[in-house]
Design an enzyme around this catalytic site. Sequence first.
Site, PDB file in Angstrom:
ATOM      1  N   LYS A   1       0.830  -1.209   0.000  1.00  0.00           N
ATOM      2  CA  LYS A   1       0.000   0.000   0.000  1.00  0.00           C
ATOM      3  C   LYS A   1       0.869   1.264   0.000  1.00  0.00           C
ATOM      4  O   LYS A   1       0.624   2.187  -0.760  1.00  0.00           O
ATOM      5  CB  LYS A   1      -0.919   0.033   1.236  1.00  0.00           C
ATOM      6  CG  LYS A   1      -1.888  -1.127   1.337  1.00  0.00           C
ATOM      7  CD  LYS A   1      -2.834  -0.983   2.539  1.00  0.00           C
ATOM      8  CE  LYS A   1      -2.134  -1.044   3.890  1.00  0.00           C
ATOM      9  NZ  LYS A   1      -1.574  -2.355   4.232  1.00  0.00           N
TER      10      LYS A   1
ATOM     11  N   ARG B   1      -9.591   0.423   8.535  1.00  0.00           N
ATOM     12  CA  ARG B   1      -9.073  -0.902   8.872  1.00  0.00           C
ATOM     13  C   ARG B   1     -10.130  -1.775   9.532  1.00  0.00           C
ATOM     14  O   ARG B   1      -9.878  -2.943   9.799  1.00  0.00           O
ATOM     15  CB  ARG B   1      -7.951  -0.739   9.908  1.00  0.00           C
ATOM     16  CG  ARG B   1      -6.562  -0.536   9.355  1.00  0.00           C
ATOM     17  CD  ARG B   1      -5.771  -1.765   9.326  1.00  0.00           C
ATOM     18  NE  ARG B   1      -4.419  -1.775   9.805  1.00  0.00           N
ATOM     19  CZ  ARG B   1      -3.380  -1.074   9.417  1.00  0.00           C
ATOM     20  NH1 ARG B   1      -3.511  -0.101   8.574  1.00  0.00           N
ATOM     21  NH2 ARG B   1      -2.186  -1.316   9.892  1.00  0.00           N
TER      22      ARG B   1
ATOM     23  N   ARG C   1      11.680  -6.480   5.447  1.00  0.00           N
ATOM     24  CA  ARG C   1      11.460  -5.049   5.266  1.00  0.00           C
ATOM     25  C   ARG C   1      12.226  -4.243   6.315  1.00  0.00           C
ATOM     26  O   ARG C   1      12.297  -4.623   7.472  1.00  0.00           O
ATOM     27  CB  ARG C   1       9.963  -4.752   5.368  1.00  0.00           C
ATOM     28  CG  ARG C   1       9.623  -3.281   5.175  1.00  0.00           C
ATOM     29  CD  ARG C   1       8.230  -3.126   4.646  1.00  0.00           C
ATOM     30  NE  ARG C   1       7.247  -3.000   5.714  1.00  0.00           N
ATOM     31  CZ  ARG C   1       5.953  -2.773   5.490  1.00  0.00           C
ATOM     32  NH1 ARG C   1       5.494  -2.673   4.251  1.00  0.00           N
ATOM     33  NH2 ARG C   1       5.114  -2.671   6.494  1.00  0.00           N
TER      34      ARG C   1
ATOM     35  N   ARG D   1      11.180  -2.399  12.076  1.00  0.00           N
ATOM     36  CA  ARG D   1      10.170  -1.893  13.007  1.00  0.00           C
ATOM     37  C   ARG D   1       9.896  -2.932  14.082  1.00  0.00           C
ATOM     38  O   ARG D   1       9.914  -4.119  13.815  1.00  0.00           O
ATOM     39  CB  ARG D   1       8.871  -1.592  12.238  1.00  0.00           C
ATOM     40  CG  ARG D   1       8.837  -0.213  11.630  1.00  0.00           C
ATOM     41  CD  ARG D   1       7.748  -0.039  10.592  1.00  0.00           C
ATOM     42  NE  ARG D   1       6.486  -0.665  10.943  1.00  0.00           N
ATOM     43  CZ  ARG D   1       5.443  -0.699  10.121  1.00  0.00           C
ATOM     44  NH1 ARG D   1       5.518  -0.159   8.922  1.00  0.00           N
ATOM     45  NH2 ARG D   1       4.328  -1.275  10.495  1.00  0.00           N
TER      46      ARG D   1
ATOM     47  N   ARG E   1      -0.342  -9.422  13.416  1.00  0.00           N
ATOM     48  CA  ARG E   1      -0.912  -8.410  12.517  1.00  0.00           C
ATOM     49  C   ARG E   1      -1.686  -9.052  11.374  1.00  0.00           C
ATOM     50  O   ARG E   1      -2.714  -8.542  10.945  1.00  0.00           O
ATOM     51  CB  ARG E   1       0.193  -7.504  11.968  1.00  0.00           C
ATOM     52  CG  ARG E   1       0.537  -6.370  12.914  1.00  0.00           C
ATOM     53  CD  ARG E   1       1.857  -5.739  12.581  1.00  0.00           C
ATOM     54  NE  ARG E   1       1.876  -5.100  11.291  1.00  0.00           N
ATOM     55  CZ  ARG E   1       2.982  -4.931  10.555  1.00  0.00           C
ATOM     56  NH1 ARG E   1       4.133  -5.389  10.983  1.00  0.00           N
ATOM     57  NH2 ARG E   1       2.917  -4.315   9.403  1.00  0.00           N
TER      58      ARG E   1
HETATM   59  P1  ADP Z   1       1.067  -2.032   7.977  1.00  0.00           P
HETATM   60  O1  ADP Z   1       2.435  -2.145   7.468  1.00  0.00           O
HETATM   61  O2  ADP Z   1       0.602  -3.142   8.853  1.00  0.00           O
HETATM   62  O3  ADP Z   1       0.063  -1.631   6.964  1.00  0.00           O
HETATM   63  P2  ADP Z   1       0.777   0.498   9.322  1.00  0.00           P
HETATM   64  O4  ADP Z   1       2.013   1.276   9.240  1.00  0.00           O
HETATM   65  O5  ADP Z   1      -0.354   0.859   8.440  1.00  0.00           O
HETATM   66  O6  ADP Z   1       1.183  -1.002   9.112  1.00  0.00           O
HETATM   67  O7  ADP Z   1       0.225   0.454  10.826  1.00  0.00           O
HETATM   68  C1  ADP Z   1       1.025   0.088  11.911  1.00  0.00           C
HETATM   69  C2  ADP Z   1       0.160  -0.065  13.154  1.00  0.00           C
HETATM   70  O8  ADP Z   1      -0.525   1.162  13.430  1.00  0.00           O
HETATM   71  C3  ADP Z   1      -0.944  -1.103  13.054  1.00  0.00           C
HETATM   72  O9  ADP Z   1      -0.488  -2.392  13.352  1.00  0.00           O
HETATM   73  C4  ADP Z   1      -1.952  -0.577  14.084  1.00  0.00           C
HETATM   74  O10 ADP Z   1      -1.543  -0.864  15.393  1.00  0.00           O
HETATM   75  C5  ADP Z   1      -1.851   0.922  13.901  1.00  0.00           C
HETATM   76  N1  ADP Z   1      -2.818   1.426  12.902  1.00  0.00           N
HETATM   77  C6  ADP Z   1      -2.530   2.029  11.712  1.00  0.00           C
HETATM   78  N2  ADP Z   1      -3.642   2.370  11.052  1.00  0.00           N
HETATM   79  C7  ADP Z   1      -4.683   1.990  11.814  1.00  0.00           C
HETATM   80  C8  ADP Z   1      -6.111   2.053  11.682  1.00  0.00           C
HETATM   81  N3  ADP Z   1      -6.696   2.592  10.587  1.00  0.00           N
HETATM   82  N4  ADP Z   1      -6.863   1.542  12.685  1.00  0.00           N
HETATM   83  C9  ADP Z   1      -6.306   0.996  13.780  1.00  0.00           C
HETATM   84  N5  ADP Z   1      -4.979   0.888  13.977  1.00  0.00           N
HETATM   85  C10 ADP Z   1      -4.161   1.382  13.015  1.00  0.00           C
END
Ligand code: ADP
Length: 214
Positions: free
Chosen positions: A13, A88, A127, A160, A171
């Site tokens: 994404k 999400r 990553r 991370r 996740r």
């Molecule tokens: P990913 O690589 O999993 O897409 P993100 O960088 O989007 O990771 O998100 C990292 C973390 O931030 C998630 O695991 C969650 O804890 C939190 N997070 C991000 N966006 C949301 C959302 N829209 N709703 C709830 N938690 C979120």
Amino acid sequence: MRLILLGAPGAGKGTVAKMLTAIDGSVQISTGDILRAAVKEGTDLGKEAQGYMSRGDLVPDSLIMGIMGERLLEDDCKSGFLLDGFPRTIPQAEALKELLTKLNIELDGVVNLNVPRDVILDRLTTRRTCEDCGAIYNVKSNPPKVEGVCDKCGGKVVQRDDEAEEAISKRLDVFNEQTAPLVGFYEKEGMLWDINATSSDEVVATIKEKLGIA
Ligand code: ADP
């Protein structure tokens, strides 16, 4: 363009969003980036979000909607936006629908990036991310020129916390339970673009085609 990017962690994404911003000046809005910045700065939001994030859990919907309600009002959104990692959950999708109606904003579509689970797992464990600018690397396919140092800003490139093996499988479970149902939600709304997403270049080409951009 105004798009939602859906897909598992590691589906690409962020990469696709960054490529799309270069096309027409739309902004990438990543709730993950916003939250990580808040954690780093030690704001109240960051303190509240930190525990959920390091466990691989979702942050509560009310916090996320607070962030997005403000973010979508900012001036730079007028030239378009790519929602990366939001919504999400079904309640977030419903709240977003209401918010967009209120703001009189119409989306072009919802892109679902379809990637097989083994590809996802491999991508996530390899990553690495720049702590300062968020640039994404991969130890196998796209390492920084100097190990641990960001090519773009000289920041530290790290794995991370939530990309350790245990948090990753958490996740992915959370994704399957809470986020995957959004595909059905947007399908019903008639907004879903389902795209097989092993190459980001192809994903971007398909999106351009659907938007009617040459
Ligand atoms: P990913 O690589 O999993 O897409 P993100 O960088 O989007 O990771 O998100 C990292 C973390 O931030 C998630 O695991 C969650 O804890 C939190 N997070 C991000 N966006 C949301 C959302 N829209 N709703 C709830 N938690 C979120």
